[in-house]
Design an enzyme around this catalytic site. Sequence first.
Site, PDB file in Angstrom:
ATOM      1  N   ASP A 105       6.716-119.032  -8.737  1.00  0.00           N
ATOM      2  CA  ASP A 105       7.838-118.206  -9.175  1.00  0.00           C
ATOM      3  C   ASP A 105       7.463-116.747  -9.402  1.00  0.00           C
ATOM      4  OD1 ASP A 105       9.151-120.622  -9.213  1.00  0.00           O
ATOM      5  OD2 ASP A 105       9.937-120.391 -11.235  1.00  0.00           O
ATOM      6  N   HIS A 259       3.203-119.916 -11.143  1.00  0.00           N
ATOM      7  CA  HIS A 259       3.651-118.540 -10.969  1.00  0.00           C
ATOM      8  C   HIS A 259       2.602-117.732 -10.215  1.00  0.00           C
ATOM      9  CE1 HIS A 259       5.971-120.111 -14.366  1.00  0.00           C
ATOM     10  NE2 HIS A 259       6.880-119.200 -14.086  1.00  0.00           N
TER      11      HIS A 259
END
Length: 287
Positions: A105, A259
């Site tokens: 992400d 992430h």
Amino acid sequence: MSRARKAVLLGVVVLAVGLTGRAAAQSTPDEPDTRPAAAPATSQPAAPATSKPAPPKSTTKPSIQAPPKGKPAKGNPNGKNISYAGGPAGSRTMTGTKGIALTFDDGPDPATTPQLLKMLAQQHVKATFCLVGKNAARHPELVRQIVAGGHTLCNHTWDHSLKIGKDPEAKIRTDLMRTNNAILRAAPNAKVKYFRAPGGNFTPRLVSVANKLHMTSIYWKLDPRDWDHKKGESSAAHRARLISTIEKHARPGAIILSHDYAQPDTIAAYRTLLPYLRKRFQLVALP
């Protein structure tokens, strides 16, 4: 015949007829009345009872969200036989196969995304990248590298708004379309099939808008909290915690959250995790 005689004779005839009719009336027995009975009165039927019967119990489950016209996005809870849509507001937590999906992400990030793409290529692993629109607009070359690597794209809103699910539908739609447009300007032939709410803060309205834009909403099954840097935790300890958490809890079919934006320890952890996971699981990009 004289007029007088005619009058006498007519009187005799009338008298005879009258006597004959009287005798017949006295000698004839009473006959039943054969006339049809009068029709019954046409009164209005009685009004039904005012109390309503209890409605039958429905045998269908209510939809979490309103489906778009046409075929729902794949994996959406309005589709059939979707047993892996167990996240908030019906978002998807599993791949639907034995393959594990690695998702990253908040990028693209010029400092970390290229490192991750290089590692994935070396290990022959495809992943899913959930891109923030403004980052995609700033770094279109990285969007093209992600697409060239055969990875899947996911919309992660324009500026990572944690409250977007509470916005009006029109505002949500504008945000998601702005993000998709930024991605497609960088890679015109790319497909953006998925959507992830920042923080996983899905609402039925948010999922519905994404679905109308033909994007399946994805949550996760495993969150190692790579973004959570505990006070006093060293980088080495942080990496060790990420590795241990994923190795311990990874299961076939899971969607794993990580992430690639401003998380160098995550990138370092995946240098160890990628070979480990490849030996034990099939690693897939969401289709």
